[in-house]
Scaffold this active site. Structure first.
Site, PDB file in Angstrom:
ATOM      1  N   TYR A 300      66.016  36.473 -29.776  1.00  0.00           N
ATOM      2  CA  TYR A 300      66.607  35.188 -30.144  1.00  0.00           C
ATOM      3  C   TYR A 300      66.998  34.413 -28.891  1.00  0.00           C
ATOM      4  CZ  TYR A 300      69.651  31.995 -32.756  1.00  0.00           C
ATOM      5  OH  TYR A 300      70.235  30.895 -33.320  1.00  0.00           O
TER       6      TYR A 300
ATOM      7  N   CYS B 133      75.311  24.790 -34.519  1.00  0.00           N
ATOM      8  CA  CYS B 133      74.474  25.969 -34.247  1.00  0.00           C
ATOM      9  C   CYS B 133      74.009  26.010 -32.806  1.00  0.00           C
ATOM     10  CB  CYS B 133      73.251  25.990 -35.146  1.00  0.00           C
ATOM     11  SG  CYS B 133      73.670  26.167 -36.865  1.00  0.00           S
ATOM     12  N   HIS B 134      73.331  24.949 -32.389  1.00  0.00           N
ATOM     13  CA  HIS B 134      72.741  24.990 -31.053  1.00  0.00           C
ATOM     14  C   HIS B 134      73.078  23.753 -30.229  1.00  0.00           C
ATOM     15  CE1 HIS B 134      70.243  27.365 -33.826  1.00  0.00           C
ATOM     16  NE2 HIS B 134      70.430  28.271 -32.908  1.00  0.00           N
ATOM     17  N   GLY B 135      74.076  23.000 -30.684  1.00  0.00           N
ATOM     18  CA  GLY B 135      74.590  21.914 -29.871  1.00  0.00           C
ATOM     19  C   GLY B 135      73.758  20.656 -29.798  1.00  0.00           C
ATOM     20  N   PRO B 149      68.496  20.526 -27.982  1.00  0.00           N
ATOM     21  CA  PRO B 149      67.384  21.317 -28.524  1.00  0.00           C
ATOM     22  C   PRO B 149      66.548  20.599 -29.596  1.00  0.00           C
ATOM     23  CG  PRO B 149      69.408  22.590 -28.524  1.00  0.00           C
ATOM     24  CD  PRO B 149      69.776  21.206 -28.144  1.00  0.00           C
TER      25      PRO B 149
END
Lengths: 413, 171, 222
Positions: A300, B133-135, B149
């Protein structure tokens, strides 16, 4: 005795039981000196059995529908006698499976267990890793908790990143426009029937191929060279009883650790069963922080480390991440053809091989740590470096194994 | 003859594969759940956001404040794709943004932070969506910021207006 | 230095107690039956008017907490239509109209520390609809139901909580009441934990013996 013998003769005429028992157990030679790294194969068989048996029992009580899945897990945990034990053994077993698998494969890398003529043994093993990862992923969706749902969402949308066919492929896998009950029930079928069947077949191939070419040893010595009058290698011992009885204490120690976790830390501090998974899946609410279970964390991390695409080829960062993520597993398959070394074992390989192994192991562990943490700039940067260090030992392998200085391998163990 | 029978064999296998692979397509029931939904816009205050469910995905309906609409062009430097297709707030209606609440990165649900104040992820936050979650960052019109992302803007679902009623699912 | 903080430090999303830097630390135990019973009492008096325990059965509760039949039927259930094999919902609908979450698995979702700290850190805040706010979960929709027990707290300029008026319980008594409550909730989240933690040691000891025997067998064939 006589009647038993004649019975065996009768059976052997029709099914060669004795011949195969001798071939694979009582007369199959294994190296007489190995180290603890060579016990993980036997332990993996034990864990596989645990997973199959507890899995069958869980299946008797589990409901594979969107409405019923979450509640049926609580039903197992509360209303079914010892249901909690079955479930915790199954969930802890999953973690144990990966833990042992990683060590088993690292053993292979260290002692060259993939080198000629063991290429097929290694290949079947790599397929097993791939299937295990699929199996674990499918199984994690079944409790239908928040993490089941959102982790699956993240992974399935990776397929959506494939150019042109991506979105329709994702819909086809999901069986719906979003992740839903349709996905859950097909994942259930895959998890309990399709993947385990394939795994059993591959385990059989893995072991038959291994028995054809013979097990290795940490020295990389070919034990077949010197044999006694009976044909048994001088540095070999029959698989049964020596290897089988040797594995039993290890199985005992494994069970001590395994049940210590099952009974006293079944959620593994949130790394085996994640906290948000005790809340039923809610497709309108994403958990604060989506982290994979520990055993996927390194991969991941690699996926997340790719924050850039190749714009002029029309490759987005998401798709490139998917490619590199897939490559991180695919590269293991070709290791037998990357290693050009004259010797098998790391003990006799040169300094570059040793550095490469340390580099690989360190970056794998670091990636694993980073994969469980939310991203920030520094973590992404380190993950990018580690991703490079993950691939370098393999990519440069044809060069350094060919030119580095190796030590002389002894004749005997 | 061997070639012919191989071809016939292959056709047989392919023929059998069709129903089994097609069975994985969304069923009629799943398709039926994709029908359009209605929402009454008159009850939504400026600055507020409503979440409606369509095809089981959250749809964000944002009533933009005049300040927010004024701020949008100033963000053109920061977003990856500054063109405001389909009007200032990416919809046919000037005041409302209709956005799929699904991050284009890995399908998390971004959170709504309309306030204009420094945030942990951005000191010059002008209001918008932030994915926990991933900014990934998006402005109030759902346009994606640079260097996050997520590759593309938040999607705009097909929708239309009938007076004060918003219909999601029919363009 | 900064480098290591951002590598190993926690950001808000992964902090055990959200925005709050440090939780009050509390580890639940499910082996003190008196504590569990007291916790059930607190739950019944303060939580049960809004929150359900929809995976827990009355008769399981009765058996594990050793509750007399009369107390269970007359005092706890006190509803003729509810069977002892039913779930502990206190007559509430399955989905709460005011959005109060079911509490059966709450300690497993949030962790003991979070729940314990949440219960302790309510303070007066007139800007909130409920008149109170919470340090762990700012903007919480739950009213400060425990104010009568704890007394009211104010947030001073340093961000510390100070007791502005006394409640029915002394601070130590309140702490222990909250410990009982979290213990009870932890029990409700996993009733099998009592048996699990009690019997695990015997299973482990068995495998110690198993290993010893197998070791001796192995030695014989070495």
């Amino acid at each position: 005795m006589a009647s038993k013998n004649s019975l065996m003769t009768w059976i052997d005429r029709r099914l060669p039981v004795t011949e195969n028992l001798e071939r694979h157990l009582t007369k199959h030679p294994v190296p007489s000196k190995v180290n603890f790294f060579y016990l993980f194969g036997a332990l993996l068989m034990v864990v596989f059995m645990i997973q199959v048996i507890t899995g069958i029992w869980l299946m008797m009580f589990y409901t594979n529908t969107e409405e019923g899945a979450f509640a049926s897990v609580e039903y197992i945990m509360r209303d079914v006698e010892y249901g909690w034990l079955m479930r915790y053994m199954h969930s802890t077993g999953a973690s144990a499976f990966f833990f042992l698998m990683y060590f088993h494969m690292f053993r292979g890398l260290l002692y060259g267990s993939y080198q000629k003529p063991k290429e097929l043994v290694w290949l079947f093993g790599c397929f097993l890793l791939f299937l295990l990862m699929a199996e674990g992923f499918l199984g994690y969706v079944l409790p239908w908790g928040q993490m089941s749902y959102w982790a699956a969402n993240v992974i399935l949308s990776l397929f959506g990143a494939i150019p042109f066919i991506g979105e329709s492929l994702q819909v086809w896998i999901q069986g719906d426009y979003v992740l839903s009950g349709a996905t859950l029930s097909r994942f259930f079928a895959l998890h309990v029937v399709v993947v385990p069947l394939l795994m059993i077949a591959l385990v059989v191939f893995h072991i038959f191929a291994l028995h054809e070419v013979g097990a290795g040893n940490p020295e990389g010595v070919d034990i077949e060279k010197y044999r006694d009058k009976t044909g048994m290698p001088l540095d070999g011992k029959p698989f049964h009883p020596y290897k089988t009885f040797g594995a039993l204490p290890a199985i005992g120690i494994f069970f001590i650790v395994f049940f210590a976790i099952v009974y006293y830390a079944p959620t593994g501090g949130g790394y085996f069963i994640e906290k948000p998974n005790f809340e039923e899946a809610n497709f309108l609410k994403t958990p604060e922080h989506i982290a994979p279970v520990w055993y996927y964390a390194p991969f991941y991390s690699i996926l997340r480390a790719v924050t850039f695409g190749i714009p002029f080829l029309g490759i987005t960062s998401k798709f490139l991440g998917f490619i590199i993520f897939a490559a991180s597993i695919a590269i293991l398959f070709i290791v037998p053809w990357l290693d050009r070394s004259k010797v098998q074992s790391i003990r006799y390989k040169g300094i570059f091989s040793k550095i490469a192994m340390i580099m690989f192991a360190t970056s794998f562990i670091t990636l694993g740590y980073l994969g469980t943490k939310p991203v920030n700039e520094i973590r992404t940067f380190i993950a990018q470096i580690c991703t490079v260090f993950y691939f370098l030992p393999f990519l440069l392998m044809p060069i350094y194994t060919k030119y580095e200085k190796t030590l002389e391998v002894p004749d005997r163990l | 003859m061997q070639i012919t029978s191989s071809v016939v064999g292959a056709v047989t296998v392919a023929g059998f594969a069709v129903p089994f692979l097609s069975a994985w397509q969304p069923s009629e029931r799943a398709k039926a759940l994709g029908a359009s939904v209605k929402y009454d816009l008159s009850k939504l205050e400026p600055g507020a956001m409503a979440v409606v469910e369509w095809r089981r995905t959250p749809i964000f309906i944002v009533h933009q404040t005049t300040e927010a609409i004024k701020n949008l062009p100033s963000l053109n430097q920061k977003v990856a794709n500054p063109a405001l297709e389909e009007g200032v707030s990416r919809t046919i209606n000037e005041k409302f943004s209709i956005i799929k609440g699904v991050c284009t990165h890995l399908s998390c649900a971004p959170k709504y932070y309309p306030e204009i104040e420094p945030k942990a992820w951005d000191e010059n936050w002008k209001g918008g969506f932030f994915c926990p979650c991933h900014g990934s960052k998006f402005d109030l019109a759902g346009r994606v910021y640079k260097n996050v992302p997520a590759p593309t803007n938040l999607e705009v679902p097909p929708h239309s207006f009938e007076g004060d009623t918003l219909i999601i699912g029919e363009a | 230095m900064l480098f290591f903080i951002s590598l190993f430090g926690n950001t808000a999303g992964e902090n055990k107690c959200g925005e709050l830097e440090k939780c009050y630390s509390f580890n639940s135990s499910v082996h003190d039956r008196d504590s569990l019973q007291r916790g059930l009492g607190v739950y019944k008096n303060y939580c049960s008017s809004c929150h359900t325990l929809r995976y827990l059965r009355w008769n399981r509760l009765q058996r594990d907490l050793d509750i007399p039949e009369t107390v269970l039927v007359d005092d706890l259930i006190s509803n003729e239509n509810v069977k002892t094999s039913d779930f502990v919902t206190f007559g509430l609908p399955e989905i709460s109209p005011i959005g109060a979450p079911d509490l059966t698995l709450r300690t497993r979702v949030r962790g003991d520390d979070w729940i314990y700290t949440y219960l302790q850190t309510f303070y007066q805040d007139t800007s909130q609809a409920t008149g109170s706010n919470n340090l762990v979960y700012p903007g919480t929709a739950m009213a400060n139901i425990l104010i009568g027990l704890q007394g009211s707290q104010e947030l001073d300029s340093d961000g510390k909580l100070v007791l502005s008026s006394k409640g029915a319980l002394e601070p130590e008594q309140f702490d222990s009441a909250m410990e009982d409550l979290v213990n009870f909730l932890a029990y409700a989240s996993e009733p099998a934990r009592v048996e699990r933690e009690r019997n695990g040691i015997y299973v482990i000891l068995f495998f110690v013996v198993f290993t010893a025997v197998m070791w001796l067998l192995y030695r014989e064939y070495k």
